[in-house]
Design a protein around this motif. Structure first.
Motif, PDB file in Angstrom:
ATOM      1  N   GLY A 101      25.564  51.877 -20.367  1.00 22.96           N
ATOM      2  CA  GLY A 101      25.013  50.846 -21.225  1.00 22.96           C
ATOM      3  C   GLY A 101      25.546  49.512 -20.747  1.00 22.96           C
ATOM      4  N   PHE A 102      24.756  48.457 -20.948  1.00 24.89           N
ATOM      5  CA  PHE A 102      25.122  47.127 -20.477  1.00 24.89           C
ATOM      6  C   PHE A 102      25.120  46.172 -21.666  1.00 24.89           C
ATOM      7  N   MET A 154      28.801  41.098 -17.746  1.00 28.46           N
ATOM      8  CA  MET A 154      28.313  42.377 -18.263  1.00 28.46           C
ATOM      9  C   MET A 154      29.512  43.241 -18.639  1.00 28.46           C
ATOM     10  N   VAL A 155      29.479  43.806 -19.824  1.00 26.92           N
ATOM     11  CA  VAL A 155      30.430  44.847 -20.192  1.00 26.92           C
ATOM     12  C   VAL A 155      29.676  46.155 -19.967  1.00 26.92           C
ATOM     13  N   LEU A 156      30.113  46.908 -18.981  1.00 22.84           N
ATOM     14  CA  LEU A 156      29.462  48.141 -18.561  1.00 22.84           C
ATOM     15  C   LEU A 156      30.160  49.329 -19.203  1.00 22.84           C
ATOM     16  N   GLY A 157      29.428  50.090 -19.993  1.00 19.03           N
ATOM     17  CA  GLY A 157      29.960  51.303 -20.597  1.00 19.03           C
ATOM     18  C   GLY A 157      29.521  52.505 -19.786  1.00 19.03           C
ATOM     19  N   PHE A 177      23.776  53.520 -28.870  1.00 19.65           N
ATOM     20  CA  PHE A 177      24.959  52.952 -28.219  1.00 19.65           C
ATOM     21  C   PHE A 177      26.247  53.251 -28.982  1.00 19.65           C
ATOM     22  N   ASP A 178      26.127  53.464 -30.290  1.00 20.53           N
ATOM     23  CA  ASP A 178      27.314  53.636 -31.130  1.00 20.53           C
ATOM     24  C   ASP A 178      27.624  55.095 -31.478  1.00 20.53           C
ATOM     25  N   ALA A 212      34.213  51.590 -27.031  1.00 19.65           N
ATOM     26  CA  ALA A 212      34.538  50.561 -28.026  1.00 19.65           C
ATOM     27  C   ALA A 212      33.867  49.246 -27.613  1.00 19.65           C
ATOM     28  N   TRP A 213      32.560  49.178 -27.851  1.00 15.19           N
ATOM     29  CA  TRP A 213      31.810  47.974 -27.490  1.00 15.19           C
ATOM     30  C   TRP A 213      32.402  46.756 -28.207  1.00 15.19           C
ATOM     31  N   PRO A 214      32.312  45.571 -27.593  1.00 12.54           N
ATOM     32  CA  PRO A 214      32.876  44.364 -28.226  1.00 12.54           C
ATOM     33  C   PRO A 214      32.073  43.866 -29.424  1.00 12.54           C
ATOM     34  N   THR A 215      30.985  44.543 -29.768  1.00 16.21           N
ATOM     35  CA  THR A 215      30.197  44.168 -30.939  1.00 16.21           C
ATOM     36  C   THR A 215      29.665  45.426 -31.599  1.00 16.21           C
TER      37      THR A 215
END
Length: 185
Positions: A112-113, A73-76, A139-140, A147-150
């Protein structure tokens, strides 16, 4: 590893210790003595396919406590609490089942996850589900500084049609105004 000093105020990281033998792995994910900051009233398990982003959400009244059981999980995180010493603080943390940690997220910290691979996480909440406490934004949104990975994650209908950062902050403040004196802030 990220220290608690680098995170929004009130975020707690609990290192977890896997105990492996030839049969597999045993890991304690909760002990009352840890004082995690989340008096759990409900536990949930969530499986996400690769490419899913859940959120960004914020709650005015309840804490979340989560652990990734499989996958990544990338946790924002982003702090919107007006009186917080870390207001505006944003961070991305990578949580991996192979290096388990538990995270407690207090009210007023957006989260956000994102799941780059199929993953399973569990989370506890300190209050039962209440639609008035389910606030969010896209999310954006630039104000999140995440800086989400996608740039094109798989989103729920709710998250796809979420409003702006400003709208979320206004809804959070309005929700705070409706809380009884002494409620969690």
């Amino acid at each position: 590893m990220v220290s608690n000093e680098d995170l929004p105020d009130g975020i707690r990281i609990q290192p977890l210790t896997p105990h492996a033998d030839d049969r597999g792995v045993f890991t304690e994910i909760f002990r009352e003595e840890w004082s995690i900051g989340c008096a759990a009233v409900q536990w949930n398990a969530v499986h996400s396919v690769a490419g899913v982003l859940r959120g960004v959400h914020v709650h005015a009244t309840h804490h979340d406590y989560l652990v990734v059981l499989s996958g990544v999980m990338v946790l924002g995180l982003h702090d919107i609490r007006p009186s917080s010493p870390t207001r505006g603080c944003s961070r991305l943390l990578t949580l991996e089942a192979t290096a388990p940690r538990a995270i407690t997220i207090p009210p007023g910290v957006c989260h956000g996850f994102y799941f780059p691979v199929a993953s399973l996480h569990i989370y506890a909440v300190s209050a039962y589900w209440n639609p008035q406490d389910e606030l969010g934004c896209r999310f954006d949104c630039q104000e999140l500084e995440l800086a989400w990975p996608t740039g094109a994650p798989r989103l729920s209908a709710r998250d796809r049609t979420a409003g702006s950062y400003r709208q979320m902050c206004e809804a959070y403040r309005a929700r705070q105004d409706t809380l009884a004196p002494g409620a969690s802030r």
